[in-house]
Scaffold this active site. Sequence first.
Site, PDB file in Angstrom:
ATOM      1  N   ASP A  76     122.035 127.795 110.028  1.00 34.41           N
ATOM      2  CA  ASP A  76     121.843 126.285 110.009  1.00 34.41           C
ATOM      3  C   ASP A  76     120.707 125.980 108.944  1.00 34.41           C
ATOM      4  O   ASP A  76     119.830 125.642 109.509  1.00 34.41           O
ATOM      5  CB  ASP A  76     121.453 125.795 111.201  1.00 34.41           C
ATOM      6  CG  ASP A  76     121.589 124.328 111.266  1.00 34.41           C
ATOM      7  OD1 ASP A  76     122.040 123.621 110.313  1.00 34.41           O
ATOM      8  OD2 ASP A  76     121.259 123.853 112.167  1.00 34.41           O
ATOM      9  N   HIS A  95     123.240 121.115 109.269  1.00 28.35           N
ATOM     10  CA  HIS A  95     124.023 120.050 109.952  1.00 28.35           C
ATOM     11  C   HIS A  95     123.560 118.794 109.509  1.00 28.35           C
ATOM     12  O   HIS A  95     124.414 117.530 109.802  1.00 28.35           O
ATOM     13  CB  HIS A  95     124.000 120.252 111.432  1.00 28.35           C
ATOM     14  CG  HIS A  95     122.622 119.880 112.070  1.00 28.35           C
ATOM     15  ND1 HIS A  95     121.663 120.963 112.101  1.00 28.35           N
ATOM     16  CD2 HIS A  95     122.243 118.774 112.682  1.00 28.35           C
ATOM     17  CE1 HIS A  95     120.522 120.192 112.913  1.00 28.35           C
ATOM     18  NE2 HIS A  95     120.695 119.045 112.998  1.00 28.35           N
ATOM     19  N   SER A 117     115.384 117.628 113.606  1.00 29.77           N
ATOM     20  CA  SER A 117     116.216 118.597 112.760  1.00 29.77           C
ATOM     21  C   SER A 117     115.687 118.700 111.375  1.00 29.77           C
ATOM     22  O   SER A 117     115.634 117.753 110.756  1.00 29.77           O
ATOM     23  CB  SER A 117     117.628 118.157 112.880  1.00 29.77           C
ATOM     24  OG  SER A 117     118.456 118.085 114.297  1.00 29.77           O
TER      25      SER A 117
END
Length: 261
Positions: A122, A76, A212
């Site tokens: 992801d 992402h 992230s």
Amino acid sequence: MFSTLLVLLSVATLGCALHLPIGPEFLLKNGPIKRIYGGKNTPIEKIPWQVSLQNNGSHVCGGVIYSKNIIITAAHCVDKKNPRIFDVRVGSSTSNNGGSVIKVEKITVHDSYTSRSTVEYDIALLLLSSPLEMGPAVKAIPLAESVPNDGAVVLVSGWGRTDTETIAKYLKSVYANIVNREECARAYGDKQFTQVTICAASPGKDSCSCDSGGPLVYEGKLVGIVSYGFGCADPRHPGVYTNIVELRKWIKDEAKKLSSI
């Protein structure tokens, strides 16, 4: 259900990728939730595989050194973006100076990560435009071969949001514990968590936005990549990570393809 409510956002105004399992009605009412809390400053030599993924000189996500020319990060963070907008800073405890900065040449996102409405798979690999110079502050990390048992102590790190900073000035790390997958699924109201995700939590300690793509490490090996969560250190919602063990073959195969370009 969880799958219909999930919204994954990149917040350009903050300069960070944000991955949130919340509905748009919540965002409109409350604004974006910022998802390391409870961590401590950590010199890069202690976590030499940690990198800062940057867009136009600003930290947007974490990443992990897999080899001298391959970085692992979250899908992402980079999905559907031109690789030329990204650089990687390595070998520095601060995300905005020091170390070395290398351009990203190519991005490979897992085929099963189909859109920003999913959290499965992801993961992405980045091919660097030039090889890293390895040293005490720049090292690759081996991939774990088995998932830690529930309750195992793991380390997560990054320059993400803290309780006092939108983006941490200095690299931080924090210890958490592996959470049972079924228990984690119940916390998010989803009984379909698959083997490609693992969860970790500890009271007052968590990864957050801008972490992230960063590493979740157990006994010196990479077991997870920071993916998403509800809030930061929310006691009801563990942090969710991409399971490196389940995707180990994909990483090895795709890294080999990228490296041969």
